[in-house]
Every structure is written in structure tokens, then in C-alpha cells.
Scaffold this motif. Structure first.
Motif, PDB file in Angstrom:
ATOM      1  N   SER A 117     -44.601 -15.952  12.856  1.00 50.97           N
ATOM      2  CA  SER A 117     -44.303 -16.671  14.170  1.00 50.97           C
ATOM      3  C   SER A 117     -42.679 -16.960  14.169  1.00 50.97           C
ATOM      4  N   PRO A 143     -51.285 -21.747  19.761  1.00 53.93           N
ATOM      5  CA  PRO A 143     -51.656 -20.594  18.765  1.00 53.93           C
ATOM      6  C   PRO A 143     -53.167 -20.283  18.751  1.00 53.93           C
ATOM      7  N   ALA A 167     -45.976 -20.558  18.384  1.00 51.96           N
ATOM      8  CA  ALA A 167     -46.570 -20.320  19.460  1.00 51.96           C
ATOM      9  C   ALA A 167     -46.912 -21.518  20.170  1.00 51.96           C
TER      10      ALA A 167
END
Length: 126
Positions: free
Chosen positions: A40, A51, A48
């Protein structure tokens, strides 16, 4: 069937192999978490916003640990002699391994939660 357990739960036996399921799940989740964070941060530069992959991995790890702990709990509470289970009988060995698996499941559950907490509280990769 004992105490209304499903048929598959009464047939399962706690062994040394089942003893390692909770810490192995914790270790796999730990590795997965760090790999997810590395990918990530390398691709996006931050975690994110939602996630999903990380949440799914955490839920799977917790489900495996809870299932293992539930099986160990049901088998450690089988009717019979009171503790300590120190005789060299099959039922005492089963209870000892079941209690050990139950304790490892509790520790592993807490470990997975603590491994997942940085994603909740840390939003960037600095």
C-alpha cells in the motif's frame, strides 16, 4: 452428541497439530499485515481509505482462531474428573492439550487485534 454439539465438533480431537493453529494464524496475519502495508505504501503512498483486503484477512484470522478456541473449549469441558489432569490417560491428555490450545487461542486473538490496530490509528506511511 455431547451438549448439543454438531457431529463434526464431537469427532474432532485436539492434538499437537491443532495446538499450533492459533499462533500460526496470528503469524500469518502478522506477515500479511506487513506485506499489505508495504505494498500500500509503495503503490499509493498511504493506506487505502477502506482497506477491504486487510479487513478480510483480519476477519479470516480471527474466525480461524475463534473456531479453534471454541473446539478446544468444548473439549476441555468434557465431563469427568476434576483438575489437575495429570494422569497418563487419553482423556487427561486431551484436556491438557485442549486447555493449552484454548490459552493460545486467547493470546493469538489479542495478538491479531493488536496487529490490526496500527491500521486503525495510523493513516499514512511516514
Amino acid at each position: 452428541m455431547k451438549r448439543g454439539l454438531p457431529g463434526w465438533a464431537t469427532r474432532l480431537r485436539v492434538t499437537l497439530w491443532t495446538l499450533i493453529v492459533p499462533p500460526t494464524s496470528w503469524a500469518a496475519h502478522f506477515l500479511f499485515s506487513y506485506l499489505w502495508a508495504a505494498v500500500s505504501c509503495a503503490k499509493v503512498g498511504a493506506f487505502a481509505t477502506v482497506p477491504w483486503l486487510f479487513v478480510a484477512g483480519t476477519v479470516v484470522a480471527l474466525a480461524v482462531i475463534l473456531t479453534s478456541g471454541w473446539i478446544a473449549w468444548t473439549q476441555s469441558n468434557m465431563p469427568g474428573d476434576e483438575p489437575p489432569h495429570e494422569d497418563s490417560t487419553d482423556i487427561d491428555r486431551l484436556r491438557f492439550l485442549a486447555k493449552s490450545t484454548l490459552l493460545l487461542a486467547g493470546l493469538s486473538f489479542i495478538g491479531v487485534i493488536f496487529t490490526a490496530l496500527p491500521v486503525v490509528f495510523i493513516g499514512d506511511c511516514r
